[in-house]
Motif scaffolding. Structure first.
Motif, mmCIF file in Angstrom:
data_model
loop_
_atom_site.group_PDB
_atom_site.id
_atom_site.type_symbol
_atom_site.label_atom_id
_atom_site.label_comp_id
_atom_site.label_asym_id
_atom_site.label_seq_id
_atom_site.Cartn_x
_atom_site.Cartn_y
_atom_site.Cartn_z
ATOM 1 N N ALA A 2 0.867 -1.190 -0.031
ATOM 2 C CA ALA A 2 0.039 0.114 0.055
ATOM 3 C C ALA A 2 1.201 1.229 0.005
ATOM 4 O O ALA A 2 0.555 2.203 -0.766
ATOM 5 C CB ALA A 2 -0.878 -0.034 1.254
ATOM 6 N N ILE A 3 1.993 1.298 0.694
ATOM 7 C CA ILE A 3 2.708 2.372 0.756
ATOM 8 C C ILE A 3 3.422 2.763 -0.367
ATOM 9 O O ILE A 3 3.455 3.891 -1.024
ATOM 10 C CB ILE A 3 3.898 2.157 1.940
ATOM 11 C CG1 ILE A 3 3.348 2.002 3.236
ATOM 12 C CG2 ILE A 3 5.050 3.107 1.830
ATOM 13 C CD1 ILE A 3 4.213 1.921 4.538
ATOM 14 N N SER A 58 -3.125 10.515 0.370
ATOM 15 C CA SER A 58 -2.185 9.277 0.046
ATOM 16 C C SER A 58 -0.896 9.473 1.556
ATOM 17 O O SER A 58 -0.766 8.414 1.916
ATOM 18 C CB SER A 58 -1.180 9.478 -0.940
ATOM 19 O OG SER A 58 -1.975 9.314 -2.252
ATOM 20 N N LEU A 59 -0.870 10.800 1.832
ATOM 21 C CA LEU A 59 0.128 10.703 2.982
ATOM 22 C C LEU A 59 -0.718 10.013 4.219
ATOM 23 O O LEU A 59 0.112 9.449 5.122
ATOM 24 C CB LEU A 59 0.417 12.111 3.411
ATOM 25 C CG LEU A 59 1.524 12.697 2.446
ATOM 26 C CD1 LEU A 59 1.868 14.233 2.741
ATOM 27 C CD2 LEU A 59 2.727 11.947 2.340
ATOM 28 N N ALA A 60 -1.880 10.221 4.270
ATOM 29 C CA ALA A 60 -2.503 9.602 5.558
ATOM 30 C C ALA A 60 -2.780 7.978 5.533
ATOM 31 O O ALA A 60 -2.277 7.323 6.430
ATOM 32 C CB ALA A 60 -4.087 10.145 5.357
ATOM 33 N N VAL A 61 -2.593 7.616 4.218
ATOM 34 C CA VAL A 61 -2.506 6.196 4.117
ATOM 35 C C VAL A 61 -1.217 5.607 4.500
ATOM 36 O O VAL A 61 -1.107 4.683 5.126
ATOM 37 C CB VAL A 61 -2.986 5.473 2.580
ATOM 38 C CG1 VAL A 61 -2.512 4.148 2.356
ATOM 39 C CG2 VAL A 61 -4.270 6.081 2.383
ATOM 40 N N ILE A 62 -0.192 6.411 3.899
ATOM 41 C CA ILE A 62 1.192 6.005 4.070
ATOM 42 C C ILE A 62 1.642 6.124 5.514
ATOM 43 O O ILE A 62 2.402 5.288 6.005
ATOM 44 C CB ILE A 62 2.180 7.067 3.333
ATOM 45 C CG1 ILE A 62 2.164 6.905 1.871
ATOM 46 C CG2 ILE A 62 3.697 6.863 3.643
ATOM 47 C CD1 ILE A 62 2.866 7.465 0.745
ATOM 48 N N ASP A 63 0.860 7.072 6.361
ATOM 49 C CA ASP A 63 1.267 7.185 7.649
ATOM 50 C C ASP A 63 0.683 6.027 8.319
ATOM 51 O O ASP A 63 1.213 5.413 9.213
ATOM 52 C CB ASP A 63 0.487 8.577 8.160
ATOM 53 C CG ASP A 63 0.963 8.774 9.584
ATOM 54 O OD1 ASP A 63 2.062 8.622 10.060
ATOM 55 O OD2 ASP A 63 0.227 9.394 10.230
ATOM 56 N N ASP A 64 -0.440 5.602 7.995
ATOM 57 C CA ASP A 64 -1.403 4.433 8.699
ATOM 58 C C ASP A 64 -0.535 3.366 8.522
ATOM 59 O O ASP A 64 -0.521 2.484 9.610
ATOM 60 C CB ASP A 64 -2.723 4.601 8.095
ATOM 61 C CG ASP A 64 -3.905 4.290 8.943
ATOM 62 O OD1 ASP A 64 -3.885 5.059 10.153
ATOM 63 O OD2 ASP A 64 -4.674 3.488 8.816
ATOM 64 N N GLU A 65 -0.303 3.101 7.130
ATOM 65 C CA GLU A 65 0.336 1.606 6.955
ATOM 66 C C GLU A 65 1.617 1.557 7.721
ATOM 67 O O GLU A 65 2.044 0.529 7.950
ATOM 68 C CB GLU A 65 0.305 1.396 5.310
ATOM 69 C CG GLU A 65 -1.096 1.624 4.702
ATOM 70 C CD GLU A 65 -1.958 0.358 5.348
ATOM 71 O OE1 GLU A 65 -1.319 -0.662 5.418
ATOM 72 O OE2 GLU A 65 -3.188 0.491 5.260
#
Ligand code: ADP
Length: 254
Positions: free
Chosen positions: A49-50, A71-78
């Motif tokens: 995902a990242i 996108s940054l929120a997903v990257i942060d989360d993952e």
């Protein structure tokens, strides 16, 4: 060193023993391989995902700056997920073969302390039913970690603000610390499996709830190494009741 066999009967006994050892070693290797493959798989999912979002930003980020926030929120989360997973894996590997020191201490005082600290950070209705004191023989740190894992699961899987009951009783030669919630409960067929590494009941249902499937595996190992036992039964009228059985301290039996 192995004793040198003196006669045919001893050769036979040693061979039987040798085969038994070989069998258990082989089983251990299979388990280790499975663990490495499960762990790699679990780490690959967030990593994919990242990388997907990084590629997206590289390709379209300039023309569509509005993509950045999501996108940054997903990257942060993952990446947080990966970090949590790596920390849990390290904790498990440290415990592997670890000898845990046990000592006599008051389980009641510990539970009260942990609960009041926990309560300051999380709004959850906790009901504590305990005797004046109960001396157990265990590793206090391991039991604290286990209790926190059980409380955190109750918060995750039971409805918000439903009551969680923490109880200490004495049964035979053992102390029983239980954490009962009014959540969905755990189907009988899943009860043994939830203590396996990476196992999560009904992936689709628990998908919305963050987790690695390692919490109970770690808690179980900690309790076992500390001389106790961790198990789960149905709670009445509903939900699940996790039970930590611990040996009583000698002074408790007098
Ligand atoms: P995680 O919570 O990270 O998924 P755990 O090892 O702590 O991992 O728990 C494994 C699974 O057991 C959870 O995914 C959930 O399906 C189930 N489970 C654990 N605690 C409870 C609970 N209190 N009520 C219902 N289901 C639970």
């Amino acid at each position: 060193a192995l004793p040198v066999p003196q006669g045919p009967e001893e050769v036979r006994e040693l061979t039987v023993e040798f085969n038994r050892l070989l069998h258990s070693l082989k089983q251990q290797v299979v388990r280790d391989n499975q663990f490495v493959s499960d762990a790699s798989h679990e780490l690959r999912t967030p990593l994919t995902a990242i990388r997907g979002h990084v590629a997206l930003l590289q390709r379209h980020g300039k023309a569509h700056p509005e993509l950045f926030a999501d996108s940054l929120a997903v990257i942060d989360d993952e990446s947080q997920k990966m970090q949590q997973l790596i920390e849990s894996l390290l904790a498990l590997s440290r415990m592997e073969n670890a000898q845990m020191s046990v000592a006599a201490y008051d389980l009641v005082a510990q539970v009260k302390r942990v609960v009041s600290r926990y309560q300051q950070q999380t709004p959850q209705t906790l009901k504590v039913i305990v005797p004046d004191r109960m001396m157990v023989q265990a590793n206090a740190e391991a039991i604290e970690h286990t209790l926190l894992a059980l409380l955190s699961n109750a918060r995750k899987y039971a409805p918000a603000n439903s009551v969680v009951t923490i109880q200490i009783t004495k049964g035979g030669q053992r102390a029983l610390l239980s954490v009962a919630d009014l959540g969905p409960g755990i189907p009988d067929a899943e009860k043994a499996k939830i203590f396996d590494r990476f196992y999560r009941v009904d992936e689709s249902r628990s998908k919305a709830i963050k987790g690695t499937g390692l919490g109970l595996a770690i808690a179980k190992q900690l309790t076992t190494l500390s001389g106790g036992e961790l198990s789960v039964v149905d709670n009445v009228p509903q939900g699940s009741r996790f039970m930590v059985h611990l040996p009583l301290a000698v002074s408790e039996n007098l």
